[in-house]
Design a protein around this motif. Structure first.
Motif, PDB file in Angstrom:
ATOM      1  N   GLY A  89       0.826  -1.099   0.018  1.00  0.00           N
ATOM      2  CA  GLY A  89      -0.255   0.058  -0.161  1.00  0.00           C
ATOM      3  C   GLY A  89       1.003   1.305  -0.022  1.00  0.00           C
ATOM      4  O   GLY A  89       2.172   1.154  -0.078  1.00  0.00           O
ATOM      5  N   SER A  90       0.189   2.406   0.188  1.00  0.00           N
ATOM      6  CA  SER A  90       0.893   3.697   0.200  1.00  0.00           C
ATOM      7  C   SER A  90       0.841   4.445   1.502  1.00  0.00           C
ATOM      8  O   SER A  90      -0.279   4.344   2.111  1.00  0.00           O
ATOM      9  CB  SER A  90       0.422   4.624  -0.877  1.00  0.00           C
ATOM     10  N   SER A  91       1.753   4.965   2.021  1.00  0.00           N
ATOM     11  CA  SER A  91       1.618   5.742   3.529  1.00  0.00           C
ATOM     12  C   SER A  91       1.084   6.872   3.169  1.00  0.00           C
ATOM     13  O   SER A  91       0.921   7.712   1.915  1.00  0.00           O
ATOM     14  CB  SER A  91       3.122   5.931   3.882  1.00  0.00           C
ATOM     15  N   CYS A  92       0.509   7.615   4.094  1.00  0.00           N
ATOM     16  CA  CYS A  92       0.074   8.849   4.117  1.00  0.00           C
ATOM     17  C   CYS A  92       1.224   9.943   3.867  1.00  0.00           C
ATOM     18  O   CYS A  92       2.353   9.554   4.182  1.00  0.00           O
ATOM     19  CB  CYS A  92      -0.619   9.398   5.340  1.00  0.00           C
ATOM     20  N   PRO A  93       0.870  11.241   3.510  1.00  0.00           N
ATOM     21  CA  PRO A  93       1.969  12.235   3.227  1.00  0.00           C
ATOM     22  C   PRO A  93       2.488  12.645   4.517  1.00  0.00           C
ATOM     23  O   PRO A  93       1.645  12.638   5.398  1.00  0.00           O
ATOM     24  CB  PRO A  93       1.353  13.318   2.587  1.00  0.00           C
ATOM     25  N   VAL A  94       3.895  12.478   4.809  1.00  0.00           N
ATOM     26  CA  VAL A  94       4.519  13.217   6.167  1.00  0.00           C
ATOM     27  C   VAL A  94       4.423  14.432   6.274  1.00  0.00           C
ATOM     28  O   VAL A  94       4.319  15.038   5.289  1.00  0.00           O
ATOM     29  CB  VAL A  94       5.998  12.476   6.031  1.00  0.00           C
ATOM     30  N   ASP A  95       4.354  14.831   7.635  1.00  0.00           N
ATOM     31  CA  ASP A  95       4.039  16.092   7.991  1.00  0.00           C
ATOM     32  C   ASP A  95       5.407  16.479   8.523  1.00  0.00           C
ATOM     33  O   ASP A  95       5.542  16.322   9.915  1.00  0.00           O
ATOM     34  CB  ASP A  95       3.005  16.463   8.862  1.00  0.00           C
ATOM     35  N   ILE A 117      16.625  18.866   9.632  1.00  0.00           N
ATOM     36  CA  ILE A 117      16.793  17.255   9.893  1.00  0.00           C
ATOM     37  C   ILE A 117      16.533  16.846  11.102  1.00  0.00           C
ATOM     38  O   ILE A 117      16.535  17.365  12.026  1.00  0.00           O
ATOM     39  CB  ILE A 117      18.574  17.065   9.589  1.00  0.00           C
ATOM     40  N   GLY A 118      15.487  15.763  10.637  1.00  0.00           N
ATOM     41  CA  GLY A 118      15.023  15.010  11.927  1.00  0.00           C
ATOM     42  C   GLY A 118      14.290  13.845  11.482  1.00  0.00           C
ATOM     43  O   GLY A 118      14.082  13.500  10.506  1.00  0.00           O
ATOM     44  N   ARG A 119      13.750  13.381  12.359  1.00  0.00           N
ATOM     45  CA  ARG A 119      12.810  12.300  12.235  1.00  0.00           C
ATOM     46  C   ARG A 119      11.301  12.464  12.381  1.00  0.00           C
ATOM     47  O   ARG A 119      10.738  13.388  13.015  1.00  0.00           O
ATOM     48  CB  ARG A 119      12.980  11.176  13.271  1.00  0.00           C
ATOM     49  N   VAL A 120      10.528  11.832  11.418  1.00  0.00           N
ATOM     50  CA  VAL A 120       8.929  12.123  11.279  1.00  0.00           C
ATOM     51  C   VAL A 120       8.388  10.662  11.140  1.00  0.00           C
ATOM     52  O   VAL A 120       8.818   9.736  10.665  1.00  0.00           O
ATOM     53  CB  VAL A 120       8.511  13.074  10.044  1.00  0.00           C
ATOM     54  N   PRO A 121       7.307  10.664  11.857  1.00  0.00           N
ATOM     55  CA  PRO A 121       6.314   9.358  11.635  1.00  0.00           C
ATOM     56  C   PRO A 121       5.863   9.308  10.386  1.00  0.00           C
ATOM     57  O   PRO A 121       5.520  10.200   9.703  1.00  0.00           O
ATOM     58  CB  PRO A 121       5.402   9.631  12.695  1.00  0.00           C
ATOM     59  N   VAL A 122       5.689   7.843  10.007  1.00  0.00           N
ATOM     60  CA  VAL A 122       5.124   7.534   8.848  1.00  0.00           C
ATOM     61  C   VAL A 122       3.884   6.761   9.043  1.00  0.00           C
ATOM     62  O   VAL A 122       3.932   5.772  10.038  1.00  0.00           O
ATOM     63  CB  VAL A 122       5.903   6.669   7.888  1.00  0.00           C
ATOM     64  N   GLU A 123       2.618   7.170   8.569  1.00  0.00           N
ATOM     65  CA  GLU A 123       1.367   6.500   8.874  1.00  0.00           C
ATOM     66  C   GLU A 123       0.665   6.079   7.697  1.00  0.00           C
ATOM     67  O   GLU A 123       1.335   6.362   6.515  1.00  0.00           O
ATOM     68  CB  GLU A 123       0.551   7.611   9.425  1.00  0.00           C
ATOM     69  N   MET A 124      -0.027   4.898   7.894  1.00  0.00           N
ATOM     70  CA  MET A 124      -0.489   4.245   6.734  1.00  0.00           C
ATOM     71  C   MET A 124      -2.190   4.211   7.048  1.00  0.00           C
ATOM     72  O   MET A 124      -2.502   3.828   8.319  1.00  0.00           O
ATOM     73  CB  MET A 124       0.009   3.015   6.542  1.00  0.00           C
ATOM     74  N   GLU A 125      -2.932   4.556   6.153  1.00  0.00           N
ATOM     75  CA  GLU A 125      -4.421   4.239   6.147  1.00  0.00           C
ATOM     76  C   GLU A 125      -4.796   2.659   6.359  1.00  0.00           C
ATOM     77  O   GLU A 125      -4.418   2.089   5.204  1.00  0.00           O
ATOM     78  CB  GLU A 125      -5.317   4.887   5.102  1.00  0.00           C
ATOM     79  N   ILE A 126      -5.545   2.353   7.334  1.00  0.00           N
ATOM     80  CA  ILE A 126      -5.952   0.950   7.363  1.00  0.00           C
ATOM     81  C   ILE A 126      -7.453   0.874   6.933  1.00  0.00           C
ATOM     82  O   ILE A 126      -7.879   1.136   7.902  1.00  0.00           O
ATOM     83  CB  ILE A 126      -5.580   0.357   8.608  1.00  0.00           C
ATOM     84  N   PHE A 139      -9.002   4.530  10.211  1.00  0.00           N
ATOM     85  CA  PHE A 139      -8.207   5.674  10.292  1.00  0.00           C
ATOM     86  C   PHE A 139      -6.611   5.049  10.097  1.00  0.00           C
ATOM     87  O   PHE A 139      -6.468   3.978   9.847  1.00  0.00           O
ATOM     88  CB  PHE A 139      -8.369   6.060  11.892  1.00  0.00           C
ATOM     89  N   SER A 140      -5.917   6.018  10.425  1.00  0.00           N
ATOM     90  CA  SER A 140      -4.374   5.815  10.117  1.00  0.00           C
ATOM     91  C   SER A 140      -3.659   5.400  11.196  1.00  0.00           C
ATOM     92  O   SER A 140      -4.101   5.769  12.476  1.00  0.00           O
ATOM     93  CB  SER A 140      -3.793   7.046   9.291  1.00  0.00           C
ATOM     94  N   ILE A 141      -2.422   4.596  11.106  1.00  0.00           N
ATOM     95  CA  ILE A 141      -1.733   4.235  12.303  1.00  0.00           C
ATOM     96  C   ILE A 141      -0.170   4.490  11.947  1.00  0.00           C
ATOM     97  O   ILE A 141       0.186   4.597  10.640  1.00  0.00           O
ATOM     98  CB  ILE A 141      -1.865   2.925  12.646  1.00  0.00           C
TER      99      ILE A 141
END
Length: 361
Positions: free
Chosen positions: A89-95, A227-236, A241-243
């Motif tokens: 699948g595809s992840s949601c756009p990262v914020d 530079i840093g870390r961002v969470p990656v979410e995916m719609e289920i 909702f996304s997790i």
């Protein structure tokens, strides 16, 4: 035209064995572990992940080890492996506004909201060899800073409040996927950015440098580099909702560029944009400069004929895997081709000699 080479299997096997021996090096020395490469050659790992289009530090470290440190070969290995992976699948756009920043600087606002965070950078080093690093077992002093937690607003948005910078166009359309579809022209901005992200760092850097030397109307300031870390979410779909499925380290750069305005737009600043896996700030800044140079048509600017403004030239030559394949194939057997070329040269020489003889007679 290619011709089969018979009897070469043993030579190829020996070449592979010799390569493995050279890769290992002196067997009396400890072998490099993947953890060592991943942790101590992180910038090389980041480049392989970015240009290989696969975020996996362990696999990138393995590719670097297998390639004997040849990063383009390592990128090739990662891309080849990537094609074998199923897509779920595809992840949601990262914020990126939610990024936990290790580094966040601006060359346009000294007192940036939230403060400037220098982070791990070579910017203030003296570029002198540090022979202390040759002392095995040396432990560096512990850093005192911690990543910025919580939402970190983008600095360029403070310009946007006063209408001084062009607002970014928002679209819900799914962008094309360059890893699954061939590049076509004309390319929209989303496709151009994908191509630049995967593009060779040296090539993109050279194109960016050309814009700074006058080969495009592109005087830029770094509005923000983070530079840093961002969470990656995916719609289920089953959940509705996304997790969060993990997190990735990213480098993001927004440049602020001059714009004299047009018949429909007032004078204001415009943006260039770069987003790359890992701590890859040289690539992100270069990408932002080239992105801005390629936007001349949509901004109603004149094309000055600069290489960095030529979409087809830039995007067709940025990919180091395509370039390497085309370049290195000429060292493979071309016996039939060369024989035909040699016969042609001989005929031309014979014809010229006959003409010269007739002229003498």
């Amino acid at each position: 035209m290619y011709v089969a080479v018979k009897g070469g299997e043993r030579a190829i096997e020996n070449a592979h064995a010799w390569l493995a021996e050279e890769r290992r090096g002196d067997p009396s020395l400890p072998e490099l572990s993947l953890a060592q490469i991943r942790e101590q050659m992180a910038l090389a790992v980041n480049r392989v992940m970015a240009e290989g289009s696969l975020y996996d530090p362990d696999l990138a470290a393995l590719a670097i080890k297998q390639a004997r440190g040849d990063l383009i070969e390592a990128i090739f290995l990662i891309r080849a492996y990537r094609t074998t992976l199923p897509r779920f699948g595809s992840s949601c756009p990262v914020d990126t506004g939610e990024m936990a920043c290790d580094r966040r600087i601006s060359a346009t606002f000294k007192d940036a909201p939230g403060g400037q965070v220098l982070g791990p950078t070579f910017d203030y080093t003296h570029r002198l060899l540090d022979f202390k690093l040759a002392a095995e077992g040396a432990v560096p002093p512990a850093a005192q800073a911690a990543p910025q937690a919580g939402p970190v607003p983008h600095i360029t948005e403070f310009l946007n409040r006063d209408g001084l910078i062009q607002a970014e166009a928002r679209s819900d359309a799914v962008p094309p996927d360059l890893t699954r579809e061939p590049l076509e022209f004309p390319a929209n901005r989303a496709l151009r950015l994908q191509s630049l992200t995967r593009g060779d760092e040296g090539f993109v850097l050279g194109m960016a440098y050309s814009t700074q030397r006058g080969y495009a109307r592109n005087h830029a300031f770094v509005g923000e580099l983070r530079i840093g870390r961002v969470p990656v979410e995916m719609e289920i779909p089953e959940l509705g909702f996304s997790i969060a499925i993990g997190e990735v380290e990213l480098t993001e750069c927004e440049t602020v560029n001059q714009f004299a305005g047009s018949k429909t737009e007032p004078a204001q600043f415009t943006r260039g944009y770069g987003l790359v896996f890992g701590q890859t700030e040289r690539k992100a800044i270069s990408m932002a400069l080239v992105d801005r140079a390629l936007r001349w048509r949509e901004l109603g600017e004149d094309n000055l004929g600069a290489p960095a403004q030529d979409e087809e030239f830039v995007l067709s030559h940025a990919d180091n895997i395509q370039a390497t394949g085309f370049l290195e194939h000429i060292k493979l057997p071309h016996y039939v081709d060369f024989q035909s070329e040699m016969e042609l040269v001989r005929r031309l020489r014979a014809k010229a000699e006959a003409a010269a003889q007739e002229a003498v007679e």
